[in-house]
Design a protein around this motif. Structure first.
Motif, PDB file in Angstrom:
ATOM      1  N   SER A  40       0.859  -1.185   0.000  1.00  0.00           N
ATOM      2  CA  SER A  40       0.000   0.000   0.000  1.00  0.00           C
ATOM      3  C   SER A  40       0.891   1.230   0.000  1.00  0.00           C
ATOM      4  N   LYS A  44      -0.090   7.566   5.814  1.00  0.00           N
ATOM      5  CA  LYS A  44      -1.327   8.267   5.474  1.00  0.00           C
ATOM      6  C   LYS A  44      -1.226   8.976   4.120  1.00  0.00           C
ATOM      7  N   THR A  46      -2.225   8.302   1.130  1.00  0.00           N
ATOM      8  CA  THR A  46      -3.466   8.395   0.358  1.00  0.00           C
ATOM      9  C   THR A  46      -4.342   9.527   0.878  1.00  0.00           C
ATOM     10  N   ASP A  47      -4.434   9.654   2.205  1.00  0.00           N
ATOM     11  CA  ASP A  47      -5.221  10.750   2.792  1.00  0.00           C
ATOM     12  C   ASP A  47      -4.614  12.109   2.442  1.00  0.00           C
ATOM     13  N   ASN A 109     -13.528   2.502  -7.779  1.00  0.00           N
ATOM     14  CA  ASN A 109     -13.992   1.233  -7.206  1.00  0.00           C
ATOM     15  C   ASN A 109     -14.006   0.148  -8.279  1.00  0.00           C
ATOM     16  N   PHE A 135      -3.825  -1.964  -4.893  1.00  0.00           N
ATOM     17  CA  PHE A 135      -4.894  -0.966  -4.907  1.00  0.00           C
ATOM     18  C   PHE A 135      -5.167  -0.389  -6.293  1.00  0.00           C
ATOM     19  N   THR A 146      -8.488   2.656  -9.423  1.00  0.00           N
ATOM     20  CA  THR A 146      -8.220   2.144  -8.082  1.00  0.00           C
ATOM     21  C   THR A 146      -9.335   1.196  -7.671  1.00  0.00           C
ATOM     22  N   GLY A 148     -10.714   0.779  -4.623  1.00  0.00           N
ATOM     23  CA  GLY A 148     -11.443   1.117  -3.406  1.00  0.00           C
ATOM     24  C   GLY A 148     -10.534   0.948  -2.195  1.00  0.00           C
ATOM     25  N   ARG A 149     -10.882   1.632  -1.102  1.00  0.00           N
ATOM     26  CA  ARG A 149     -10.075   1.567   0.111  1.00  0.00           C
ATOM     27  C   ARG A 149      -9.900   0.113   0.561  1.00  0.00           C
ATOM     28  N   GLY A 150      -8.669  -0.250   0.905  1.00  0.00           N
ATOM     29  CA  GLY A 150      -8.379  -1.629   1.291  1.00  0.00           C
ATOM     30  C   GLY A 150      -8.110  -2.519   0.101  1.00  0.00           C
ATOM     31  N   HIS A 211      -9.985  -6.508   3.442  1.00  0.00           N
ATOM     32  CA  HIS A 211     -10.936  -5.975   2.481  1.00  0.00           C
ATOM     33  C   HIS A 211     -11.932  -7.073   2.126  1.00  0.00           C
TER      34      HIS A 211
END
Length: 428
Positions: A40, A44, A46-47, A109, A135, A146, A148-150, A211
């Motif tokens: 990943s 942080k 991605t944030d 997603n 991801f 991408t 999606g988160r996870g 996920h």
């Protein structure tokens, strides 16, 4: 052996952790195993990127958001390759295009459709550690997407499936799957094993360890998953095809197994709950005044599906005026979009549907095999909530879970009460 190892953002958050993870991979490689690493973005990152995008354009196109976000993982894999090379281990990093990960065209997603493994297999045959950006993928237009988160978990499982890996190890900041989030319930116990079905429910209902799509894929392709700690060399939790339907109590770590063996058989059979989860990213939608039930419901959920909005815990009930009411939950971060879709449908179809939305709630769930067939579980769960003076707004039950909606402020109290009654009491 071929082993796929996935490391999350906290595992590679800085130089020290990056080198620590490189050491884990180098040790595996020196045992003679082939190693594929999925990473990943660091910490942080991605944030940070999302915040930057918000500052530039709050309504940025999803294509450009994906173009931005995929840079995080590309930094991680390049640095990891450098770290391994510094340890004398040959390594090569790949982003989505180089790894041949092709997805659907949905930005934000996307779903993996196929993987061209030729370049990865060539690198493995040259005895290199293959490091792949998680991801992300590319769609038919050649654009980055991408998952999606996870989604790095899903990347890892997909690679394990197509490369026919012996095991896929998911490294996180916890050392396995627990009966509840240990940060919420300090008395939670680590599971030694859990079935794909139960893990899928836990992941879908708020457990942040895996996920949910990765578990779904692992079950479909028979990929053995092990959840382990990046920071401690401990035995993790094995996610497997648990067809024996043995009690969750027997899946706990050794101390709990010894305790279980001293209980009567009836008590062991009742110990069916594998975990208790909480999901605060939840909103409830209630639709009232639906007249042509089947047709209306079809069109409503079709509109939501077109926007890739998933509805959960769907309940339908007739009202006194011969119309139908429907309640369901959606992710809270998609509530405004959901209401917009429903309002647009109501206007376009000339169907005056009343839409009531709540976002100050949380979803608390007990998960385990045979929930519906053992009525004592529901009774004990509701009694625990009642004794803790917690109001429930909606109840949904299936063979694998019982879910209640509670006020968000009561989330922690509800999780602890349900865990204490359904799991801790069964272990005493």
């Amino acid at each position: 052996m071929l082993i796929v190892k996935k490391f999350g953002g906290t595992s590679v958050a800085d130089k020290e952790r990056m080198l620590h993870v490189a050491g884990i991979c180098a040790e595996e490689y020196k045992k003679g195993n082939d190693v594929v690493v999925v990473l990943s973005a660091m910490g942080k990152q991605t944030d940070v990127l999302l915040t930057q995008a918000e500052e530039i354009n709050p309504n940025a196109p999803k294509r450009e958001i994906d173009m931005l976000l995929t840079t995080g993982e590309q930094i991680s894999v390049a640095l990891m390759a450098m770290a391994l090379e510094s340890m004398g281990v040959p390594a090569i990093s790949f982003h989505a295009f180089q790894a041949g990960i092709y997805t659907s065209k949905v930005y934000g997603n996307a779903r993996i459709q196929r993987i061209d493994t030729a370049r990865m297999e060539e690198a493995l045959s040259d005895r290199k550690v293959v490091i792949v950006a998680g991801f992300q993928g590319i769609n038919e237009a050649g654009d980055y997407t991408t998952l999606g988160r996870g989604g790095s978990d899903t990347t890892a499982v997909a690679l394990a499936a197509v490369l026919k890996a012996d095991v896929c190890e998911i490294y996180t900041d916890v050392d396995g799957v627990y009966t509840a989030d240990p940060r919420m319930v300090p008395s939670a116990v680590k599971l030694k094993e859990i079935s794909y079905e139960e893990m899928l429910e836990l992941a879908s209902l708020g457990a942040g360890v895996l996920h949910n799509r990765s578990v779904e894929m692992a079950k479909r392709f028979g990929v053995e998953l092990v959840v382990k700690s990046s920071f401690e060399n401990l035995e993790g939790t094995r996610v497997c095809d648990n067809t024996g339907k043995k009690s969750a109590l027997f899946q706990l770590e050794d101390g709990a197994i010894r305790a279980a063996q001293s209980l009567e058989g009836t008590t062991m059979e009742e110990m069916l709950v594998s975990g208790v989860t909480a999901d605060k990213n939840t909103a409830r939608i209630q639709l009232t005044g639906i007249k042509e039930t089947t047709k209306e419901i079809y069109h409503i959920f079709q509109r939501l599906s077109e926007q890739h909005i998933g509805a959960d815990s769907v309940l339908m009930s007739p009202s006194r005026d011969k119309t139908t009411d429907i309640s369901f939950t959606v992710p809270r971060d998609r509530l405004s979009e959901t209401v917009e879709v429903l309002n647009r449908y109501s206007k376009e179809s000339f169907s005056p549907i009343e839409i009531i939305a709540e976002d100050n709630i949380a979803k608390v769930s007990a998960v385990g095999a045979g929930m519906m067939s053992n009525t004592a579980i529901a009774v004990n769960m509701f009694e625990a909530l009642h004794e803790a003076s917690i109001d429930t707004h909606m109840i949904y039950a299936s063979e694998l879970r019982i879910t209640v909606l509670v006020d968000e402020k009561d989330t922690l109290k509800a999780v602890r009460a349900v865990h204490e009654r359904l799991i801790e009491k069964r272990m005493k």
